[in-house]
Motif scaffolding. Sequence first.
Motif, PDB file in Angstrom:
ATOM      1  N   UNK A  49       0.840  -1.203   0.000  1.00  0.00           N
ATOM      2  CA  UNK A  49       0.000   0.000   0.000  1.00  0.00           C
ATOM      3  C   UNK A  49       0.872   1.249   0.000  1.00  0.00           C
ATOM      4  N   UNK A  50       1.932   1.250   0.800  1.00  0.00           N
ATOM      5  CA  UNK A  50       2.841   2.394   0.855  1.00  0.00           C
ATOM      6  C   UNK A  50       3.455   2.661  -0.520  1.00  0.00           C
ATOM      7  N   UNK A  51       3.980   1.621  -1.151  1.00  0.00           N
ATOM      8  CA  UNK A  51       4.621   1.826  -2.454  1.00  0.00           C
ATOM      9  C   UNK A  51       3.601   2.264  -3.507  1.00  0.00           C
ATOM     10  N   UNK A  52       2.362   1.737  -3.440  1.00  0.00           N
ATOM     11  CA  UNK A  52       1.326   2.139  -4.391  1.00  0.00           C
ATOM     12  C   UNK A  52       0.944   3.603  -4.200  1.00  0.00           C
ATOM     13  N   UNK A  53       0.841   4.047  -2.954  1.00  0.00           N
ATOM     14  CA  UNK A  53       0.486   5.440  -2.678  1.00  0.00           C
ATOM     15  C   UNK A  53       1.596   6.374  -3.152  1.00  0.00           C
ATOM     16  N   UNK A  54       2.850   6.030  -2.876  1.00  0.00           N
ATOM     17  CA  UNK A  54       3.975   6.865  -3.321  1.00  0.00           C
ATOM     18  C   UNK A  54       4.009   6.908  -4.845  1.00  0.00           C
ATOM     19  N   UNK A  55       3.845   5.754  -5.484  1.00  0.00           N
ATOM     20  CA  UNK A  55       3.851   5.704  -6.950  1.00  0.00           C
ATOM     21  C   UNK A  55       2.727   6.567  -7.524  1.00  0.00           C
ATOM     22  N   UNK A  56       1.537   6.466  -6.961  1.00  0.00           N
ATOM     23  CA  UNK A  56       0.407   7.266  -7.438  1.00  0.00           C
ATOM     24  C   UNK A  56       0.647   8.756  -7.282  1.00  0.00           C
ATOM     25  N   UNK A  57       1.216   9.137  -6.152  1.00  0.00           N
ATOM     26  CA  UNK A  57       1.505  10.555  -5.913  1.00  0.00           C
ATOM     27  C   UNK A  57       2.542  11.067  -6.911  1.00  0.00           C
ATOM     28  N   UNK A  79       3.200   9.843  -9.902  1.00  0.00           N
ATOM     29  CA  UNK A  79       2.578   9.901 -11.233  1.00  0.00           C
ATOM     30  C   UNK A  79       1.739  11.159 -11.388  1.00  0.00           C
ATOM     31  N   UNK A  80       1.107  11.585 -10.295  1.00  0.00           N
ATOM     32  CA  UNK A  80       0.266  12.781 -10.326  1.00  0.00           C
ATOM     33  C   UNK A  80       1.089  14.067 -10.265  1.00  0.00           C
ATOM     34  N   UNK A  81       2.409  13.938 -10.127  1.00  0.00           N
ATOM     35  CA  UNK A  81       3.273  15.116 -10.082  1.00  0.00           C
ATOM     36  C   UNK A  81       3.482  15.664  -8.685  1.00  0.00           C
ATOM     37  N   UNK A  82       2.983  14.952  -7.676  1.00  0.00           N
ATOM     38  CA  UNK A  82       3.159  15.396  -6.294  1.00  0.00           C
ATOM     39  C   UNK A  82       4.463  14.852  -5.733  1.00  0.00           C
ATOM     40  N   UNK A  83       4.844  15.371  -4.582  1.00  0.00           N
ATOM     41  CA  UNK A  83       5.980  14.783  -3.886  1.00  0.00           C
ATOM     42  C   UNK A  83       5.499  14.290  -2.534  1.00  0.00           C
ATOM     43  N   UNK A  84       6.179  13.285  -2.012  1.00  0.00           N
ATOM     44  CA  UNK A  84       5.817  12.687  -0.733  1.00  0.00           C
ATOM     45  C   UNK A  84       6.953  12.977   0.235  1.00  0.00           C
ATOM     46  N   UNK A  85       6.633  13.720   1.282  1.00  0.00           N
ATOM     47  CA  UNK A  85       7.658  14.109   2.248  1.00  0.00           C
ATOM     48  C   UNK A  85       7.350  13.472   3.596  1.00  0.00           C
ATOM     49  N   UNK A  86       8.290  12.679   4.080  1.00  0.00           N
ATOM     50  CA  UNK A  86       8.199  12.075   5.404  1.00  0.00           C
ATOM     51  C   UNK A  86       9.238  12.790   6.262  1.00  0.00           C
ATOM     52  N   UNK A  87       8.778  13.729   7.080  1.00  0.00           N
ATOM     53  CA  UNK A  87       9.684  14.577   7.856  1.00  0.00           C
ATOM     54  C   UNK A  87      10.636  13.702   8.677  1.00  0.00           C
ATOM     55  N   UNK A 131      12.722  11.480   4.675  1.00  0.00           N
ATOM     56  CA  UNK A 131      13.142  11.931   3.364  1.00  0.00           C
ATOM     57  C   UNK A 131      11.983  12.291   2.475  1.00  0.00           C
ATOM     58  N   UNK A 132      12.306  12.639   1.234  1.00  0.00           N
ATOM     59  CA  UNK A 132      11.322  13.093   0.268  1.00  0.00           C
ATOM     60  C   UNK A 132      11.453  12.314  -1.035  1.00  0.00           C
ATOM     61  N   UNK A 133      10.312  11.823  -1.514  1.00  0.00           N
ATOM     62  CA  UNK A 133      10.234  11.181  -2.823  1.00  0.00           C
ATOM     63  C   UNK A 133       9.672  12.221  -3.777  1.00  0.00           C
ATOM     64  N   UNK A 134      10.323  12.408  -4.922  1.00  0.00           N
ATOM     65  CA  UNK A 134       9.817  13.350  -5.913  1.00  0.00           C
ATOM     66  C   UNK A 134      10.252  12.934  -7.304  1.00  0.00           C
ATOM     67  N   UNK A 135       9.727  13.630  -8.297  1.00  0.00           N
ATOM     68  CA  UNK A 135      10.036  13.322  -9.688  1.00  0.00           C
ATOM     69  C   UNK A 135      10.988  14.381 -10.230  1.00  0.00           C
TER      70      UNK A 135
END
Length: 99
Positions: free
Chosen positions: A35-43, A45-53, A56-60
């Motif tokens: 679920x975590x990897x699917x949510x990060x992948x979806x975000x 793909x949508x051009x968002x970034x995922x920041x876990x204070x 770290x930060x996942x971005x494109x």
Amino acid sequence: MRCKEEFQMNKKELVAAVAEQAGLKKVDAEKAIEAFTAVVEGALKAGDKVQLVGFGTFEVAERPEREGRNPRSGETMTIAASKNPKFKAGKALKDAINA
């Protein structure tokens, strides 16, 4: 001296470690990781970034079209533009690794 491959963790080992750490069944830990990897992948793909204070930060990162060379023939060729996921470690994670 130990070989680098000895310290790599595959998905099965990650699931087992998460299950043990969180007190979950392996099936539930695997669902959580998927679920975590699917949510990060979806975000991403949508051009968002995922920041876990603190973690770290996942971005494109977007790479523009560019010219390159075929290593065999030496011919110039066009390398298409692409989007690549990237991860930037947070300060707390860096500090924990370097402690």
